[in-house]
Enzyme design. Structure first.
Site, PDB file in Angstrom:
ATOM      1  CB  SER A   1      -0.851  -0.002   1.274  1.00 49.71           C
ATOM      2  OG  SER A   1      -1.509   1.235   1.439  1.00 49.71           O
TER       3      SER A   1
ATOM      4  CE1 TYR B   1      -3.662  -2.516   5.572  1.00 44.42           C
ATOM      5  CE2 TYR B   1      -2.920  -0.289   5.074  1.00 44.42           C
ATOM      6  CZ  TYR B   1      -3.483  -1.484   4.666  1.00 44.42           C
ATOM      7  OH  TYR B   1      -3.878  -1.636   3.355  1.00 44.42           O
TER       8      TYR B   1
ATOM      9  CE  LYS C   1      -1.235  -4.005   3.381  1.00 44.23           C
ATOM     10  NZ  LYS C   1      -1.473  -5.134   2.479  1.00 44.23           N
TER      11      LYS C   1
HETATM   12  N1  LIG Z   1      -8.745  -0.509  -0.519  1.00 40.81           N
HETATM   13  C1  LIG Z   1      -7.686   0.273  -0.456  1.00 40.81           C
HETATM   14  O1  LIG Z   1      -7.800   1.517  -0.482  1.00 40.81           O
HETATM   15  C2  LIG Z   1      -6.302  -0.318  -0.393  1.00 40.81           C
HETATM   16  C3  LIG Z   1      -5.219   0.553  -0.507  1.00 40.81           C
HETATM   17  C4  LIG Z   1      -3.944   0.040  -0.472  1.00 40.81           C
HETATM   18  C5  LIG Z   1      -3.743  -1.317  -0.307  1.00 40.81           C
HETATM   19  N2  LIG Z   1      -4.807  -2.144  -0.187  1.00 40.81           N
HETATM   20  C6  LIG Z   1      -4.535  -3.566  -0.013  1.00 40.81           C
HETATM   21  O2  LIG Z   1      -5.210  -4.303  -1.011  1.00 40.81           O
HETATM   22  C7  LIG Z   1      -5.497  -5.609  -0.508  1.00 40.81           C
HETATM   23  C8  LIG Z   1      -6.963  -5.929  -0.706  1.00 40.81           C
HETATM   24  O3  LIG Z   1      -7.735  -5.019   0.036  1.00 40.81           O
HETATM   25  P1  LIG Z   1      -9.221  -4.612  -0.370  1.00 40.81           P
HETATM   26  O4  LIG Z   1      -9.311  -3.158  -0.195  1.00 40.81           O
HETATM   27  O5  LIG Z   1      -9.590  -5.232  -1.648  1.00 40.81           O
HETATM   28  O6  LIG Z   1     -10.012  -5.268   0.836  1.00 40.81           O
HETATM   29  P2  LIG Z   1     -11.456  -5.961   0.928  1.00 40.81           P
HETATM   30  O7  LIG Z   1     -12.346  -5.555  -0.173  1.00 40.81           O
HETATM   31  O8  LIG Z   1     -11.885  -5.768   2.330  1.00 40.81           O
HETATM   32  O9  LIG Z   1     -11.096  -7.493   0.695  1.00 40.81           O
HETATM   33  C9  LIG Z   1     -10.248  -8.167   1.576  1.00 40.81           C
HETATM   34  C10 LIG Z   1     -10.190  -9.612   1.161  1.00 40.81           C
HETATM   35  O10 LIG Z   1      -9.341 -10.317   2.052  1.00 40.81           O
HETATM   36  C11 LIG Z   1     -10.038 -11.455   2.583  1.00 40.81           C
HETATM   37  N3  LIG Z   1      -9.495 -11.715   3.908  1.00 40.81           N
HETATM   38  C12 LIG Z   1      -9.505 -10.913   4.980  1.00 40.81           C
HETATM   39  N4  LIG Z   1      -8.880 -11.510   6.006  1.00 40.81           N
HETATM   40  C13 LIG Z   1      -8.458 -12.706   5.548  1.00 40.81           C
HETATM   41  C14 LIG Z   1      -7.743 -13.777   6.143  1.00 40.81           C
HETATM   42  N5  LIG Z   1      -7.353 -13.756   7.422  1.00 40.81           N
HETATM   43  N6  LIG Z   1      -7.479 -14.870   5.380  1.00 40.81           N
HETATM   44  C15 LIG Z   1      -7.871 -14.919   4.101  1.00 40.81           C
HETATM   45  N7  LIG Z   1      -8.552 -13.941   3.482  1.00 40.81           N
HETATM   46  C16 LIG Z   1      -8.841 -12.849   4.218  1.00 40.81           C
HETATM   47  C17 LIG Z   1     -11.510 -11.069   2.530  1.00 40.81           C
HETATM   48  O11 LIG Z   1     -12.361 -12.155   2.374  1.00 40.81           O
HETATM   49  P3  LIG Z   1     -13.141 -12.952   3.531  1.00 40.81           P
HETATM   50  O12 LIG Z   1     -13.761 -11.940   4.410  1.00 40.81           O
HETATM   51  O13 LIG Z   1     -14.123 -13.759   2.721  1.00 40.81           O
HETATM   52  O14 LIG Z   1     -12.097 -13.779   4.179  1.00 40.81           O
HETATM   53  C18 LIG Z   1     -11.526 -10.294   1.194  1.00 40.81           C
HETATM   54  O15 LIG Z   1     -11.607 -11.198   0.118  1.00 40.81           O
HETATM   55  C19 LIG Z   1      -5.041  -5.613   0.944  1.00 40.81           C
HETATM   56  O16 LIG Z   1      -3.741  -6.141   1.024  1.00 40.81           O
HETATM   57  C20 LIG Z   1      -5.011  -4.140   1.293  1.00 40.81           C
HETATM   58  O17 LIG Z   1      -4.135  -3.871   2.353  1.00 40.81           O
HETATM   59  C21 LIG Z   1      -6.096  -1.692  -0.211  1.00 40.81           C
END
Ligand SMILES: NC(=O)c1ccc[n+]([C@@H]2O[C@H](COP(=O)([O-])OP(=O)(O)OC[C@H]3O[C@@H](n4cnc5c(N)ncnc54)[C@H](OP(=O)(O)O)[C@@H]3O)[C@@H](O)[C@H]2O)c1
Length: 259
Positions: A148, A161, A165
């Site tokens: 991130s 977090y 990261k």
């Molecule tokens: N959204 C942003 O603005 C943003 C920015 C920078 C980086 N990121 C990174 O992008 C990645 C995806 O984030 P997102 O925003 O797409 O989040 P999201 O929509 O909340 O999705 C998170 C996913 O991770 C799964 N998950 C959560 N805990 C888990 C665990 N212990 N074991 C296995 N699966 C797990 C969830 O599914 P279940 O609940 O079904 O397990 C879901 O599929 C992350 O690494 C996040 O840090 C996001």
């Protein structure tokens, strides 16, 4: 050279963690559209089955396999089951993450810190170590970590977090240095702010959202689908000379003017 062939993932096997929704789901779809057979994984079997069915209905090869990435046995079983369905793993996307604590470091609960490091960092190390021997034996492989911009710049809100990261970025560099000799490439994507469940607190409140997008040169948050192209690039031969790299996709936020 056929430039389209460089992006072709036909016959490759990919695992995407955290693929039931958000960025992981978009990446799973992108890899499948590029030809890979994709294991869609998250904690929830029903949710990953739904995504896998969506991919199969669109004509792709996909399988949903539940795995809590904080559980070592489940990680081993994820790889074993993937091998059973599709053979050795060629592409691993470590995308699942958690953020259980918001606040300053002096108030950081160590339980929440351990959980964050366990899900966001330790799982990526363990899963990489599980697939690395298979990639080495195949003579190539691509591991993609999802970090991130929070791993690059400071923030008063996301203490643990951010630390997890940032550590993923150094993990990428060390793995790339160690595994380059085996043609196993490791790169890391640093998304900016993407509209998903994880970032809901940033877009569900109009005031917070408006203050945020004011700082982003492109003037908006990203959609999850906008993260898929870079993942396909890193998974494919199109990035064959790239390893240890940190790639930022943030609408220009980190490059924004200070004044
Ligand atoms: N959204 C942003 O603005 C943003 C920015 C920078 C980086 N990121 C990174 O992008 C990645 C995806 O984030 P997102 O925003 O797409 O989040 P999201 O929509 O909340 O999705 C998170 C996913 O991770 C799964 N998950 C959560 N805990 C888990 C665990 N212990 N074991 C296995 N699966 C797990 C969830 O599914 P279940 O609940 O079904 O397990 C879901 O599929 C992350 O690494 C996040 O840090 C996001």
């Amino acid at each position: 050279m056929d430039i389209r062939a460089l992006f072709d993932l036909t016959g490759k096997t990919a695992i995407v963690t955290g693929a039931s929704k958000g960025i992981g789901k978009a990446i799973a779809l992108g890899l499948a559209q590029a030809g890979a057979q994709v294991v869609v994984s998250s904690r929830n079997q029903e949710a990953v089955d739904e995504v896998a069915t969506e991919l199969r209905t669109a004509g792709h090869r996909a399988q949903g396999i539940a795995c809590h990435v904080g559980d070592k046995d489940q990680l081993a079983s994820l790889v074993q089951q993937t091998n059973g369905h599709f053979g050795p793993v060629d592409i691993l996307v470590n995308n699942a993450a958690t953020n259980p604590f918001f606040g300053p470091i002096e108030e950081l609960d160590m339980g929440a810190f351990q959980k964050t490091m366990n899900i966001n960092l330790e799982a990526a190390i363990l899963l990489s170590n599980l697939v690395y021997p298979q990639m080495k034996a195949s003579g190539e492989g691509s591991i993609i970590h999802i970090s991130s911009i929070e791993g690059i710049h400071a923030s008063a809100l996301f203490s643990a977090y951010n630390v997890s990261k940032a550590a993923l970025i150094m993990l990428t560099k060390n793995q790339a240095a160690e595994w380059g000799k085996d043609k196993v490439r490791v790169n890391v994507i640093c998304p900016g702010f993407v509209k998903t469940k994880l970032s809901k607190m940033l877009w569900s409140n109009e005031n917070v959202h408006n203050r945020l997008i004011e700082k982003i040169p492109l003037g908006r948050m990203a959609e999850p689908e906008e993260m898929a192209g870079l993942a396909v690039f890193l998974a494919s031969k199109a990035s064959s000379y790239m390893t240890g790299s940190t790639l930022v996709q943030d609408g220009g936020l980190l490059n924004g003017p200070i004044l």
